[in-house]
Write a protein that holds these residues in place. Structure first.
Motif, PDB file in Angstrom:
ATOM      1  N   GLN A 963     -32.141 -42.357 -23.361  1.00 32.94           N
ATOM      2  CA  GLN A 963     -31.440 -41.268 -22.689  1.00 32.94           C
ATOM      3  C   GLN A 963     -30.372 -40.640 -23.584  1.00 32.94           C
ATOM      4  OE1 GLN A 963     -32.466 -40.101 -19.734  1.00 32.94           O
ATOM      5  NE2 GLN A 963     -31.032 -38.406 -20.081  1.00 32.94           N
ATOM      6  N   THR A 964     -29.747 -41.442 -24.442  1.00 29.47           N
ATOM      7  CA  THR A 964     -28.727 -40.876 -25.350  1.00 29.47           C
ATOM      8  C   THR A 964     -29.360 -39.903 -26.333  1.00 29.47           C
ATOM      9  OG1 THR A 964     -28.952 -42.771 -26.847  1.00 29.47           O
ATOM     10  CG2 THR A 964     -27.227 -42.889 -25.182  1.00 29.47           C
ATOM     11  N   PHE A 965     -30.598 -40.166 -26.761  1.00 26.41           N
ATOM     12  CA  PHE A 965     -31.309 -39.237 -27.629  1.00 26.41           C
ATOM     13  C   PHE A 965     -31.612 -37.935 -26.876  1.00 26.41           C
ATOM     14  CE2 PHE A 965     -31.815 -43.064 -29.991  1.00 26.41           C
ATOM     15  CZ  PHE A 965     -32.130 -42.712 -31.294  1.00 26.41           C
ATOM     16  N   VAL A 966     -32.077 -38.084 -25.649  1.00 24.97           N
ATOM     17  CA  VAL A 966     -32.441 -36.911 -24.852  1.00 24.97           C
ATOM     18  C   VAL A 966     -31.205 -36.056 -24.570  1.00 24.97           C
ATOM     19  CG1 VAL A 966     -33.359 -36.140 -22.632  1.00 24.97           C
ATOM     20  CG2 VAL A 966     -34.422 -38.075 -23.823  1.00 24.97           C
ATOM     21  N   ASP A 967     -30.092 -36.693 -24.200  1.00 19.20           N
ATOM     22  CA  ASP A 967     -28.860 -35.956 -23.893  1.00 19.20           C
ATOM     23  C   ASP A 967     -28.353 -35.202 -25.115  1.00 19.20           C
ATOM     24  OD1 ASP A 967     -28.976 -36.932 -21.352  1.00 19.20           O
ATOM     25  OD2 ASP A 967     -27.491 -38.514 -21.669  1.00 19.20           O
ATOM     26  N   ASN A 968     -28.535 -35.798 -26.277  1.00 13.96           N
ATOM     27  CA  ASN A 968     -28.067 -35.118 -27.490  1.00 13.96           C
ATOM     28  C   ASN A 968     -28.910 -33.875 -27.778  1.00 13.96           C
ATOM     29  OD1 ASN A 968     -28.521 -35.006 -30.772  1.00 13.96           O
ATOM     30  ND2 ASN A 968     -26.389 -35.350 -30.188  1.00 13.96           N
ATOM     31  N   ILE A 969     -30.216 -33.988 -27.567  1.00 12.47           N
ATOM     32  CA  ILE A 969     -31.105 -32.852 -27.831  1.00 12.47           C
ATOM     33  C   ILE A 969     -30.876 -31.727 -26.822  1.00 12.47           C
ATOM     34  CG2 ILE A 969     -33.520 -32.117 -27.867  1.00 12.47           C
ATOM     35  CD1 ILE A 969     -34.211 -34.927 -28.915  1.00 12.47           C
ATOM     36  N   LYS A 970     -30.702 -32.078 -25.538  1.00 17.52           N
ATOM     37  CA  LYS A 970     -30.576 -31.062 -24.500  1.00 17.52           C
ATOM     38  C   LYS A 970     -29.180 -30.444 -24.432  1.00 17.52           C
ATOM     39  CE  LYS A 970     -34.209 -32.715 -21.386  1.00 17.52           C
ATOM     40  NZ  LYS A 970     -34.508 -33.209 -20.006  1.00 17.52           N
ATOM     41  N   SER A 971     -28.151 -31.271 -24.539  1.00 21.29           N
ATOM     42  CA  SER A 971     -26.794 -30.754 -24.330  1.00 21.29           C
ATOM     43  C   SER A 971     -25.848 -31.018 -25.486  1.00 21.29           C
ATOM     44  CB  SER A 971     -26.205 -31.361 -23.047  1.00 21.29           C
ATOM     45  OG  SER A 971     -26.217 -32.779 -23.118  1.00 21.29           O
ATOM     46  N   GLY A 972     -26.348 -31.613 -26.576  1.00 18.65           N
ATOM     47  CA  GLY A 972     -25.500 -31.839 -27.742  1.00 18.65           C
ATOM     48  C   GLY A 972     -24.497 -32.963 -27.565  1.00 18.65           C
ATOM     49  N   THR A 973     -24.736 -33.859 -26.607  1.00 13.65           N
ATOM     50  CA  THR A 973     -23.809 -34.961 -26.349  1.00 13.65           C
ATOM     51  C   THR A 973     -23.744 -35.900 -27.552  1.00 13.65           C
ATOM     52  OG1 THR A 973     -24.354 -34.863 -24.003  1.00 13.65           O
ATOM     53  CG2 THR A 973     -23.239 -36.853 -24.796  1.00 13.65           C
ATOM     54  N   VAL A 974     -22.544 -36.168 -28.021  1.00 21.19           N
ATOM     55  CA  VAL A 974     -22.325 -37.072 -29.146  1.00 21.19           C
ATOM     56  C   VAL A 974     -21.953 -38.449 -28.606  1.00 21.19           C
ATOM     57  CG1 VAL A 974     -20.921 -37.556 -31.183  1.00 21.19           C
ATOM     58  CG2 VAL A 974     -21.621 -35.206 -30.670  1.00 21.19           C
ATOM     59  N   MET A 975     -22.655 -39.460 -29.055  1.00 23.06           N
ATOM     60  CA  MET A 975     -22.400 -40.825 -28.606  1.00 23.06           C
ATOM     61  C   MET A 975     -21.740 -41.612 -29.738  1.00 23.06           C
ATOM     62  SD  MET A 975     -22.496 -43.197 -26.320  1.00 23.06           S
ATOM     63  CE  MET A 975     -23.593 -42.565 -25.036  1.00 23.06           C
ATOM     64  N   LYS A 976     -20.596 -42.216 -29.431  1.00 19.42           N
ATOM     65  CA  LYS A 976     -19.903 -43.052 -30.411  1.00 19.42           C
ATOM     66  C   LYS A 976     -20.283 -44.508 -30.213  1.00 19.42           C
ATOM     67  CE  LYS A 976     -15.735 -40.253 -31.225  1.00 19.42           C
ATOM     68  NZ  LYS A 976     -15.810 -40.249 -32.682  1.00 19.42           N
ATOM     69  N   VAL A 977     -20.198 -45.275 -31.283  1.00 25.28           N
ATOM     70  CA  VAL A 977     -20.446 -46.713 -31.216  1.00 25.28           C
ATOM     71  C   VAL A 977     -19.296 -47.436 -31.891  1.00 25.28           C
ATOM     72  CG1 VAL A 977     -22.951 -46.494 -31.199  1.00 25.28           C
ATOM     73  CG2 VAL A 977     -21.758 -46.705 -33.377  1.00 25.28           C
ATOM     74  N   THR A 978     -19.155 -48.703 -31.554  1.00 21.59           N
ATOM     75  CA  THR A 978     -18.130 -49.537 -32.172  1.00 21.59           C
ATOM     76  C   THR A 978     -18.806 -50.759 -32.775  1.00 21.59           C
ATOM     77  OG1 THR A 978     -16.434 -48.809 -30.600  1.00 21.59           O
ATOM     78  CG2 THR A 978     -16.021 -50.846 -31.811  1.00 21.59           C
ATOM     79  N   ASN A 979     -18.725 -50.891 -34.088  1.00 20.35           N
ATOM     80  CA  ASN A 979     -19.271 -52.049 -34.791  1.00 20.35           C
ATOM     81  C   ASN A 979     -18.153 -53.052 -35.057  1.00 20.35           C
ATOM     82  OD1 ASN A 979     -21.796 -50.915 -34.901  1.00 20.35           O
ATOM     83  ND2 ASN A 979     -21.562 -50.120 -36.973  1.00 20.35           N
ATOM     84  N   THR A 980     -18.399 -54.294 -34.769  1.00 19.50           N
ATOM     85  CA  THR A 980     -17.460 -55.373 -35.080  1.00 19.50           C
ATOM     86  C   THR A 980     -18.081 -56.254 -36.147  1.00 19.50           C
ATOM     87  OG1 THR A 980     -16.580 -55.342 -32.832  1.00 19.50           O
ATOM     88  CG2 THR A 980     -16.119 -57.285 -34.155  1.00 19.50           C
ATOM     89  N   ILE A 981     -17.418 -56.357 -37.271  1.00 21.85           N
ATOM     90  CA  ILE A 981     -17.969 -57.095 -38.407  1.00 21.85           C
ATOM     91  C   ILE A 981     -16.912 -58.023 -38.990  1.00 21.85           C
ATOM     92  CG2 ILE A 981     -19.557 -55.223 -38.988  1.00 21.85           C
ATOM     93  CD1 ILE A 981     -17.641 -54.497 -41.287  1.00 21.85           C
TER      94      ILE A 981
END
Length: 1030
Positions: A963-981
């Motif tokens: 769904q995050t891929f679809v939302d980005n294509i349709k409405s340009g929604t940018v999804m952030k992630v947090t990596n812990t290393i």
């Protein structure tokens, strides 16, 4: 800790009356004169001046945050990095400045009106802003009967953080309040409740100002200040000049929003506007001989003005110094024309070399013209010999059967707990925790067997104790690995092997590798990844070679390393290492009961233990008395299970006469194995020279006479005895020798193109008849620098051809420190050109060849679409047989069956297994959504999802889905992630949290135009900005 002082004008004692009358008379006379000579003043405006100053300060610091606490007796402005040291220095300060020992005094000066002397000191220890407000209210209630002034001074505790090259060091000092500093505060007159409220805000702002003040020069940077120039700038004029330069460059006034000068983004604009060349130097502090060297030259083509700076990073901050004399700082003199070529000042021929270079520089307009020098003869490419001095020696002497592997070593592993700090760095990154080692274990493999040992935090200096025992165990391992024949050359470093230690364990023990008893003599790698560290004991001279087991295999977990390479005979234990931290380890590990199931939750990997595995743990935990015993077993187990897979790797490599632990990496081992097969039938004494049709040489008397005289002159110049040298009378003997014999090094016959000379057997003696051998001129000129390939050829001649340090663009300052500052004029090529080009180009060539010469020819392009591709991967959408699933692959779109069947074997393997330079189908499904290369999702007929997002730890970010891929294509929604290393920050092993964009829809590799052609991505441009010629 603070002092507050109330000023008032009390009735004076009788003994001062006569003195006061005299002073008053003088004051009245002076005041009258001033009154007649001064224009009318607005008294309200005079009183308003202090209020305006207070208001200005308040506007600046009104949003400054404070850390409030009720547990301390001081005001905490920021978290202490070392609470133990902080409490010690705090208690000392409080003891020195008690109410009875206050340092607040007023010294009477006969030139000061006694009425100006403060008469009531107030003292309190205040721990928060509320206490300050209450205290000021108390003073106001006591003194409100008359107008009064308040001045204040604060004692302070200052924290200093420095990096000494190994670790971050925290220190504290205190400054007690004194009366002189009260004059620095605004003396507001208190006449009403409104005034006292204003002063409450002012006190808060004063504290904020203290927190914002810069300290003195950092001691760790003092060593870089070599000279003190006579010219001094006052602070005010220096700041003013800086602001003028800032406005000239950026075209705006300086303000608090300025984030500082960024070399990466600001330097180009700076040199263009200022018309100046900036040369950046740094300080290499990697071993015993640190030095200064150039790292970058920012040049403005239209200017010859130079500005030299020294960039120093102390592990916490970066600092810049002005360099007034580059030659004195670096020990190198740079060419005045190109600014790139450097010559060592200690070189006695510096003026000659500099003159020659500058003549070339003038001809080439300051540009270095590259020239490639190829060797006369192709050098044999034999890494399996040249990379191992022991096998090289045995091969030369036809004793290969004696070659044995390095099979005895030590493994180690460190366990850590966490110290929570939650410190931000950058906009979206946070240091969550520091990792503190609390136990370390090792397993030793020697001839007598395998045994283990362990130390933990309950023992003083436990890491140093561990190193002491490692050095002690190494004595036996060194003997076990050693050849009985002392003449066989050998590296005697004893391997100390960790798993993933290059990034983790070494950084935890690094500061302990340098002490009064041992020191680091070689460090290979970067500040965050130590590929190899060699530590030598100062008394026994035993050397430890710290390496990572992962350099000899592909990246994997310890569990897979043991299972796949070790054969799975042993397994990794279970221990809730994330459950233990710096605050609870003493109580939790002393307990005798088993850990609860929730203790095994792994936040880093977002996993929990299953019920079945937890029951297995309970059975194992029942064998131990305390949790400390569990930790000990777990720690030792991690070192013990490494033995079998390491042994298997060693044996696997030794089949090809490769001693793995003498090599540096898996790629070095693979390279040696690949080329060793080319020498399976090589005979040491075989003649591999091509037939030479050149006419054999017949030396003449003049030729021989010149040769004899040259040898005598050479020996005399080197103070060698020349009384027994060959003479002109030996002409006939050597004439026949050169005609019948060959070069003793390369076995080539002597011709007029390959002329003969005499090579001395003992270089300490002269050219006597019994101390020379026939040698071709080429070998004689080179053999002192050779790593040979046949007999002496093996140890002497190859060095001449290799000339490993000749012509490289570096200066070797110490054993492992090079000043990278010379753009060399000559490039030498020693390896076969085919080898280099094949390594670089074969994979890319194969990829392009597959697409254009096979894919496009074999398959119907109208039924195939490229979804996404990268330099080594490709995702295709295929319109195939609707009655079949993804397993049909290309079957339904083959347009040239004969061509396909004939050529598919060159690209695909029979069973779809991976092969070198081959096509492997990694994933297949019913549909694919791709935003850019390495960022796509594939669904198969079973509903399984295969998601790829480069740079994202997916198990920590379950919010990334289809769904995050679809939302980005349709409405340009940018999804952030947090990596812990887990990684190093400021030379401390830490747990880091980094937030970044994952699903953004932007691609910074290329732009795809409407005709499907690709153009490079340039910031600010999109596909519409490109014009397509029809």
């Amino acid at each position: 800790m603070r002092q507050l002082i109330k000023k008032e004008f009390p009735q004076q004692e009788q003994r001062h009356e006569h003195q006061l009358e005299h002073i008053n008379e003088i004051h009245n006379r002076e005041a009258l004169e001033d009154f007649h000579n001064t224009p009318d003043l607005n008294l309200d405006q005079m009183f308003k001046t202090n209020e305006e100053e207070i208001d200005e300060i308040h506007q600046k610091y009104m949003n400054k945050p404070f850390h409030q606490t009720q547990e301390s007796n001081v005001i905490i402005l920021c978290d202490a990095a070392d609470e133990v040291k902080f409490n010690v220095i705090k208690n000392k300060a409080l003891q020195r400045h008690g109410e009875s020992t206050s340092t607040l005094t007023f010294s009477v000066n006969n030139n000061i009106d006694p009425r100006e002397k403060p008469t009531k000191p107030y003292y309190r220890n205040l721990a928060n802003l509320n206490q300050i407000n209450s205290f000021l209210d108390q003073i106001y209630r006591q003194e409100q009967s008359s107008a009064f002034k308040i001045r204040a001074d604060f004692g302070t505790i200052i924290e200093t953080s420095e990096y000494d090259g190994n670790e971050q060091k925290i220190s504290y000092k205190y400054i007690l309040p004194v009366d002189a500093n009260t004059e620095r505060r605004v003396p507001l007159i208190i006449k009403s409740q409104e005034n006292i409220q204003c002063y409450k805000h002012y006190m808060r702002d004063v504290i904020a100002n203290i927190f914002s003040l810069a300290g003195a020069a950092i001691p760790s940077l003092q060593k870089h200040i070599k000279r003190k120039e006579e010219k001094r700038w006052k602070d005010c004029s220096r700041i003013a000049e800086g602001k003028r330069i800032f406005k000239r460059i950026y075209g705006k006034e300086f303000d608090d929003l300025y984030q500082g000068f960024n070399f990466a983004t600001d330097i180009e604009e700076f040199i263009e506007k200022e018309q100046i060349n900036v040369h950046v130097f740094t300080y290499g502090d990697k071993d015993q001989s640190p030095s200064y060297y150039a790292i970058h030259h920012y040049k403005c083509d239209t200017s010859d003005r130079d500005f030299d700076v020294l960039l120093i990073n102390n592990g916490v901050n970066a600092h810049i110094f002005y360099v007034s004399d580059v030659q004195a700082l670096t020990g190198y003199r740079y060419c005045d024309i190109c600014k790139l070529q450097a010559f060592k000042t200690s070189n006695p021929n510096i003026n000659r070399d500099m003159k020659r270079h500058m003549e070339k520089c003038k001809k080439n307009n300051g540009k270095i013209v590259k020239k490639v020098i190829l060797e006369k003869f192709a050098r044999p490419f034999v890494p399996h010999l040249l990379n191992n001095i022991t096998y090289r020696y045995l091969f030369v002497n036809d004793r290969q059967i004696e070659f044995k592997l390095t099979e005895y070593y030590i493994t180690y592993d460190i366990e850590t707990f966490e110290k929570y700090i939650q410190q931000n760095y950058g906009e979206d990154s946070t240091v969550i925790q520091y990792l503190i080692p609390y136990c370390i274990a090792s397993t030793v493999k020697n001839k007598s067997g395998i045994h283990s040992f362990r130390y933990d935090i309950r023992q003083a200096d436990f890491l140093d104790q561990w190193l002491d025992q490692v050095f002690e165990e190494t004595k036996q391992i060194k003997k076990d690995n050693k050849y009985e024949d002392e003449s066989i050359p050998q590296h005697y470093e004893v391997p100390v092997i960790g798993f993933n230690s290059a990034k983790f364990d070494v950084s935890l023990v690094f500061k302990n590798l340098k002490s009064k008893n041992w020191r680091i003599i070689k460090h290979v790698g970067s500040g965050t990844v130590a590929k190899q560290i060699i530590v030598r004991h100062k008394d026994t001279h035993i050397q430890l070679r710290f390496v990572d087991a992962l350099i000899y295999c592909t990246k994997m977990t310890l569990k897979k390393f043991v299972r796949d390479i070790g054969g799975g005979t042993m397994s990794k234990g279970r221990f809730p290492y994330e459950y233990i931290n710096i605050n609870n380890y003493a109580t939790e590990l002393d307990k005798s009961e088993s850990f609860p199931r929730e203790a095994f939750d792994n936040k880093l990997k977002n996993k929990s233990i299953s019920e079945a595995k937890y029951q297995e743990y309970l059975v194992e935990a029942a064998k131990f008395t305390t949790r400390w015993d569990q930790a000990r077993s777990y720690n030792i187990q991690d070192t013990r299970i490494m033995i079998e897979p390491i042994d298997n790797l060693i044996k696997m490599m030794f089949k090809y006469k490769i001693d793995m632990l003498a090599m540096f990496s898996m790629s070095q081992c693979a390279n040696a194995i690949k080329y060793s097969s080319a020498y399976d039938y090589f005979k040491m004494n075989g003649d591999y020279n091509a037939e030479d049709t050149d006419k054999p040489i017949s030396i003449t008397i003049p030729y021989w006479t010149a040769k004899v005289e040259s040898d005598i002159e050479q020996d005399q110049k080197k103070n060698r005895d020349s009384s027994k040298n060959v003479t002109i009378g030996d002409y006939e003997y050597f004439k026949e020798l050169f005609e019948k014999q060959r070069c003793y090094i390369c076995n080539c016959k002597f011709t007029w193109k390959n002329r003969p000379t005499l090579d001395r057997i003992n270089n300490g003696l002269g050219h006597s008849k019994d101390n020379v051998l026939p040698c071709c001129l080429y070998c004689n000129n080179k053999h002192d620098k050779f790593n040979g390939f046949v007999k002496d050829f093996m140890q002497q001649r190859a060095v001449a051809k290799s000339q490993k340090n000749d012509g490289l663009a570096t200066f070797q300052i110490a054993d492992n420190l090079h000043a990278v500052q010379v753009d060399s004029e000559y490039c030498r090529c020693h390896n076969c050109l085919q080898v280099g080009y094949f390594t670089l180009d074969s994979a890319k060539y194969f990829y392009i060849n597959f697409i254009y010469n096979f894919l496009y020819k074999a398959f119907d392009q109208t039924k195939m679409h490229v979804v996404q591709l990268d330099t080594d991967s490709l995702t295709l959408a295929i319109t195939g047989d609707k009655n079949r699933g993804p397993e049909q692959r290309f079957d339904a779109i083959i347009k040239d069956v004969e061509f396909y069947n004939k050529n598919k074997r060159f690209f695909f393997s029979e069973d779809n297994q991976r092969k070198i330079l081959g096509i492997h189908i990694e994933k297949q499904g019913l549909n694919c959504i791709a935003l850019n290369p390495k960022n796509y999702i594939i669904n198969d007929e079973r509903g399984d999802v295969s998601l790829v997002a480069k740079g994202v730890i997916l198990r920590q970010n379950p919010q990334i889905n289809e769904q995050t891929f679809v939302d980005n294509i349709k409405s340009g929604t940018v999804m952030k992630v947090t990596n812990t290393i887990l990684a190093q920050k400021n030379k401390i092993m830490s747990k880091l949290s980094m937030t970044k964009n994952c699903i953004s829809g932007s691609l910074t590799k290329m732009l795809v135009l409407e005709n499907q052609s690709c153009c490079p991505y340039i910031t600010g441009l999109n596909a519409k900005d490109y014009q397509i010629k029809q």
